[in-house]
Design a protein around this motif. Structure first.
Motif, PDB file in Angstrom:
ATOM      1  N   TYR A 430       5.957 -62.306  40.601  1.00 36.95           N
ATOM      2  CA  TYR A 430       5.642 -60.926  40.968  1.00 36.95           C
ATOM      3  C   TYR A 430       4.291 -60.620  40.366  1.00 36.95           C
ATOM      4  O   TYR A 430       4.146 -60.558  39.142  1.00 36.95           O
ATOM      5  N   CYS A 431       3.265 -60.476  41.225  1.00 37.93           N
ATOM      6  CA  CYS A 431       1.908 -60.435  40.692  1.00 37.93           C
ATOM      7  C   CYS A 431       1.060 -59.351  41.340  1.00 37.93           C
ATOM      8  O   CYS A 431       1.391 -58.794  42.391  1.00 37.93           O
ATOM      9  N   TRP A 432      -0.064 -59.113  40.675  1.00 37.98           N
ATOM     10  CA  TRP A 432      -1.016 -58.059  41.059  1.00 37.98           C
ATOM     11  C   TRP A 432      -2.424 -58.605  40.914  1.00 37.98           C
ATOM     12  O   TRP A 432      -2.707 -59.372  39.975  1.00 37.98           O
ATOM     13  N   SER A 433      -3.302 -58.275  41.832  1.00 33.62           N
ATOM     14  CA  SER A 433      -4.691 -58.712  41.751  1.00 33.62           C
ATOM     15  C   SER A 433      -5.616 -57.555  42.077  1.00 33.62           C
ATOM     16  O   SER A 433      -5.281 -56.687  42.895  1.00 33.62           O
ATOM     17  N   ASP A 434      -6.780 -57.563  41.446  1.00 31.54           N
ATOM     18  CA  ASP A 434      -7.767 -56.531  41.758  1.00 31.54           C
ATOM     19  C   ASP A 434      -8.671 -56.955  42.916  1.00 31.54           C
ATOM     20  O   ASP A 434      -9.617 -56.242  43.253  1.00 31.54           O
ATOM     21  N   ARG A 435      -8.383 -58.114  43.512  1.00 31.05           N
ATOM     22  CA  ARG A 435      -9.167 -58.611  44.651  1.00 31.05           C
ATOM     23  C   ARG A 435      -8.238 -58.860  45.842  1.00 31.05           C
ATOM     24  O   ARG A 435      -7.054 -59.142  45.655  1.00 31.05           O
ATOM     25  N   PRO A 436      -8.783 -58.800  47.063  1.00 30.80           N
ATOM     26  CA  PRO A 436      -7.931 -58.990  48.243  1.00 30.80           C
ATOM     27  C   PRO A 436      -7.549 -60.443  48.513  1.00 30.80           C
ATOM     28  O   PRO A 436      -6.767 -60.710  49.424  1.00 30.80           O
ATOM     29  N   SER A 437      -8.103 -61.370  47.739  1.00 33.63           N
ATOM     30  CA  SER A 437      -7.770 -62.772  47.919  1.00 33.63           C
ATOM     31  C   SER A 437      -7.805 -63.464  46.565  1.00 33.63           C
ATOM     32  O   SER A 437      -8.694 -63.198  45.744  1.00 33.63           O
ATOM     33  N   PHE A 438      -6.829 -64.333  46.324  1.00 38.57           N
ATOM     34  CA  PHE A 438      -6.798 -65.084  45.071  1.00 38.57           C
ATOM     35  C   PHE A 438      -6.001 -66.358  45.295  1.00 38.57           C
ATOM     36  O   PHE A 438      -5.239 -66.491  46.256  1.00 38.57           O
ATOM     37  N   ASP A 439      -6.210 -67.307  44.397  1.00 36.04           N
ATOM     38  CA  ASP A 439      -5.471 -68.569  44.430  1.00 36.04           C
ATOM     39  C   ASP A 439      -4.518 -68.635  43.256  1.00 36.04           C
ATOM     40  O   ASP A 439      -4.770 -68.042  42.199  1.00 36.04           O
ATOM     41  N   LEU A 440      -3.446 -69.380  43.450  1.00 35.03           N
ATOM     42  CA  LEU A 440      -2.542 -69.702  42.356  1.00 35.03           C
ATOM     43  C   LEU A 440      -2.417 -71.218  42.254  1.00 35.03           C
ATOM     44  O   LEU A 440      -2.132 -71.899  43.246  1.00 35.03           O
ATOM     45  N   SER A 441      -2.656 -71.725  41.064  1.00 36.94           N
ATOM     46  CA  SER A 441      -2.454 -73.129  40.751  1.00 36.94           C
ATOM     47  C   SER A 441      -1.347 -73.202  39.708  1.00 36.94           C
ATOM     48  O   SER A 441      -1.454 -72.613  38.637  1.00 36.94           O
ATOM     49  N   ILE A 442      -0.275 -73.907  40.058  1.00 39.13           N
ATOM     50  CA  ILE A 442       0.910 -73.935  39.190  1.00 39.13           C
ATOM     51  C   ILE A 442       1.280 -75.391  38.913  1.00 39.13           C
ATOM     52  O   ILE A 442       1.357 -76.210  39.825  1.00 39.13           O
ATOM     53  N   THR A 443       1.496 -75.681  37.644  1.00 38.99           N
ATOM     54  CA  THR A 443       1.841 -77.043  37.225  1.00 38.99           C
ATOM     55  C   THR A 443       3.104 -77.007  36.381  1.00 38.99           C
ATOM     56  O   THR A 443       3.229 -76.180  35.470  1.00 38.99           O
ATOM     57  N   LEU A 444       4.035 -77.900  36.705  1.00 34.41           N
ATOM     58  CA  LEU A 444       5.213 -78.106  35.871  1.00 34.41           C
ATOM     59  C   LEU A 444       5.025 -79.406  35.116  1.00 34.41           C
ATOM     60  O   LEU A 444       4.747 -80.454  35.715  1.00 34.41           O
ATOM     61  N   SER A 445       5.170 -79.347  33.792  1.00 36.14           N
ATOM     62  CA  SER A 445       4.900 -80.506  32.949  1.00 36.14           C
ATOM     63  C   SER A 445       6.066 -80.781  32.014  1.00 36.14           C
ATOM     64  O   SER A 445       6.901 -79.912  31.744  1.00 36.14           O
ATOM     65  N   GLU A 446       6.065 -82.004  31.503  1.00 40.47           N
ATOM     66  CA  GLU A 446       6.971 -82.420  30.448  1.00 40.47           C
ATOM     67  C   GLU A 446       6.183 -82.453  29.145  1.00 40.47           C
ATOM     68  O   GLU A 446       5.058 -82.963  29.105  1.00 40.47           O
ATOM     69  N   ILE A 447       6.771 -81.899  28.079  1.00 43.24           N
ATOM     70  CA  ILE A 447       6.118 -81.902  26.773  1.00 43.24           C
ATOM     71  C   ILE A 447       6.846 -82.866  25.856  1.00 43.24           C
ATOM     72  O   ILE A 447       8.068 -82.787  25.687  1.00 43.24           O
ATOM     73  N   THR A 448       6.072 -83.779  25.273  1.00 42.56           N
ATOM     74  CA  THR A 448       6.663 -84.751  24.364  1.00 42.56           C
ATOM     75  C   THR A 448       6.730 -84.171  22.953  1.00 42.56           C
ATOM     76  O   THR A 448       6.130 -83.130  22.659  1.00 42.56           O
ATOM     77  N   SER A 449       7.446 -84.868  22.073  1.00 43.88           N
ATOM     78  CA  SER A 449       7.550 -84.409  20.686  1.00 43.88           C
ATOM     79  C   SER A 449       6.209 -84.464  19.979  1.00 43.88           C
ATOM     80  O   SER A 449       5.996 -83.775  18.981  1.00 43.88           O
ATOM     81  N   GLU A 450       5.265 -85.276  20.494  1.00 41.96           N
ATOM     82  CA  GLU A 450       3.936 -85.361  19.889  1.00 41.96           C
ATOM     83  C   GLU A 450       2.990 -84.297  20.438  1.00 41.96           C
ATOM     84  O   GLU A 450       1.830 -84.217  20.015  1.00 41.96           O
ATOM     85  N   GLY A 451       3.437 -83.508  21.399  1.00 46.44           N
ATOM     86  CA  GLY A 451       2.607 -82.437  21.930  1.00 46.44           C
ATOM     87  C   GLY A 451       1.830 -82.795  23.180  1.00 46.44           C
ATOM     88  O   GLY A 451       1.056 -81.966  23.685  1.00 46.44           O
ATOM     89  N   ALA A 452       1.999 -84.013  23.704  1.00 49.68           N
ATOM     90  CA  ALA A 452       1.350 -84.361  24.966  1.00 49.68           C
ATOM     91  C   ALA A 452       1.999 -83.581  26.105  1.00 49.68           C
ATOM     92  O   ALA A 452       3.208 -83.326  26.100  1.00 49.68           O
TER      93      ALA A 452
END
Length: 543
Positions: A430-452
């Motif tokens: 659920y989002c709001w933008s001050d411009r009539p056009s925008f992009d969304l880049s979404i990444t799902l990642s795995e986090i290791t115990s070392e922080g990678a």
């Protein structure tokens, strides 16, 4: 050979050192036939040694073939003529199969469109089946790095064939370092000056699906052939592979095995990005194709078990998972919580798993007014790193990118149960933008115990919506298959750019062709957190 309009097309023909007859394996490609797609396949002599006549042909206007090259324009009729010619080669048994990836995969589909009688089976790999949404654009956003890079490569080859040393050298230099800093980033001056006939001008001019894209989309409604489908989890054209697979398997009388490895577009090996997926990730495709085409093309074929199986490489456990159909899944929902500082402190944004007895249509957390805000500055857009659209592709550690203040991050606690994701992850914002056009880049990642932070899958989309109004934005990420073990965490990262994999959205609503760097506007985006009805992550969990 000569086409129906008397254009000479040249091919190299590799034959077994034995008496025939033999079936024919045909590849039609635009990069010079000597290469023969050896970046991912065994050399044609290897296939010939397994009892096939192998034909590697330069398509019209490429290599030493006559005529003018126009992207996809002649591949339907030329494909039909070539299959008919190949079937009549000396020692041929009259049956033809086609193989190849990328453009060479598309030439298979174009040839199949007219149903040549001799064409018996194909093996299309990494194909942008519907060129608009599977190749050139992703959810309305231009794939800049891959598209422009490919356009410059083909234009340089055109200049070389024409003997234009100046044009070739300028384009070659541009291919080594993409010219992304011209007034119109998507259409640099070198392409305008030295490749005015490039297909990429058409791609930029037709930024929405229209008749142009319809004309170059293979029409397979009347086609029914056995197909061996091959894709990669980090290949940008996986959407096309799966579109083709699902279309065919739902109506075909033939088997349609599917293999998706942990690969980018090239190469197909165990090392992808900065991850080693183990020896099982090395390409099995050459041996599979020999089995596949032997079954369909030879006079006394050997039976092959499990012809219709789905074979997906699970990148978490580093092995192939096999089933008789595309896996069934159930939804697992995660909520995005924060105190409003998800862009500033990575420990602030949280991914919270919905409880087992919780209804998905009722809030489990207070429907508060917490808002996370990021500011997209086109002067310093969030860089692309790995994934399926960037070059190089793959799961590169994105921890440094997640530290930026124009990236929102939401991180789970270490998992107490194994999570096996198969299919398309979906995010609802659920989002709001001050411009009539925008992009969304979404990444799902795995986090290791070392922080990678290892990306599992990414998605990108352009949204053209009324400015300064709240709206639901839904985005399906690239398909994936990944089992996350105990102790690892999940992270969802959200930004408004992934450059240069995708063209920067100027915020004005203009297309990439009309966007001038000078007119690109700073864009403010806000997202409602702590509202599980409007903002959540949905995972497809294999059952």
């Amino acid at each position: 050979m000569l086409t129906r309009d008397r254009i000479r097309l040249d091919a190299d023909v590799y034959r077994p050192d034995a008496e025939g007859p033999f079936p024919v394996l045909l590849m039609r490609q635009p990069y010079g036939r000597t290469i023969a797609s050896t970046v991912v396949y065994a050399h044609p002599t290897w296939y010939a040694a397994h009892g096939f006549i192998v034909v590697i042909q330069d398509v019209r206007g490429r290599g030493t073939s006559e005529g003018s090259f126009r992207l996809f324009a002649h591949e339907v009729q030329d494909g039909f003529d070539t299959v008919a010619w190949a079937a009549k080669l000396p020692q041929s048994n009259g049956r033809v199969g086609m193989y190849g990836f990328s453009y060479q995969g598309m030439t298979q589909l174009y040839a199949a469109e007219t149903r040549p009688p001799a064409l018996t089976a194909i093996a299309p790999a990494m194909v942008g089946y519907h060129p608009y949404e599977d190749w050139a654009y992703e959810n309305g956003a231009l794939l800049l790095q891959a598209g422009l890079g490919w356009a410059i490569q083909l234009a340089a080859e055109t200049a070389r064939l024409q003997g234009d040393r100046t044009a070739f050298q300028k384009l070659y230099q541009a291919s080594r370092q993409l010219p992304l800093n011209d007034e119109v980033a998507a259409c640099p001056d070198v392409l305008k000056q030295y490749a005015p006939e490039s297909f990429f001008h058409d791609w930029l001019s037709h930024s929405y699906p229209d008749d142009y894209w319809q004309r170059i989309t293979p029409c397979l409604e009347a086609v029914d052939l056995p197909m061996l489908h091959i894709g990669g989890w980090f290949d940008p054209y996986l959407r096309g592979d799966l579109r083709l697979y699902h279309e065919m398997v739902n109506r075909s009388r033939y088997p349609h095995p599917l293999w998706i490895g942990p690969w980018g577009h090239i190469p197909w090996g165990r090392i992808v990005g900065n991850r080693d997926f183990g020896p099982a990730a090395n390409s099995p495709v050459d041996r599979l194709q020999v089995q596949w085409f032997s079954h369909w093309l030879k006079k006394n074929p050997e039976e092959i078990p499990d012809l219709s199986t789905v074979n997906l490489f699970d990148m978490g456990v580093k092995r192939w998972q096999q089933s008789s159909h595309w896996p069934s899944t159930i939804e697992q929902r995660w909520y995005l919580n924060s105190t409003g500082l998800a862009s500033m402190h990575q420990e602030d944004g949280q991914l919270v798993l919905a409880s087992a007895d919780q209804s998905l249509d009722k809030p489990s957390t207070p429907s508060g007014d917490t808002v996370d805000t990021l500011v997209h500055d086109p002067w310093r857009p969030v860089p692309s790193i790995g994934g399926h659209a960037a070059i190089p592709a793959g799961p590169f550690n994105r921890a440094a990118v997640d530290c930026r203040s124009d990236v929102l991050t939401y991180t789970s606690a270490p998992l107490t149960e194994v999570v096996s994701i198969t299919g398309q992850v979906e995010v609802n914002l659920y989002c709001w933008s001050d411009r009539p056009s925008f992009d969304l880049s979404i990444t799902l990642s795995e986090i290791t115990s070392e922080g990678a932070v290892h990306p599992l899958t990414q998605g990108y989309a352009r949204f053209d919506l009324p400015a300064e109004q709240w709206a639901i934005c839904r985005l399906k990420l690239h398909p994936t298959c990944y089992t996350i073990p105990l102790g690892r965490g999940l992270r969802l990262s959200i930004s408004a750019a992934s450059y240069p994999a995708y063209a920067v959205n100027p915020g004005t609503g203009e297309t990439a062709l009309k966007t001038r760097t000078i007119t690109s506007a700073i864009t403010t985006l806000s997202f409602q957190a702590n509202d599980c009805l409007k903002t959540y992550l949905s995972l497809p969990i294999a059952t």
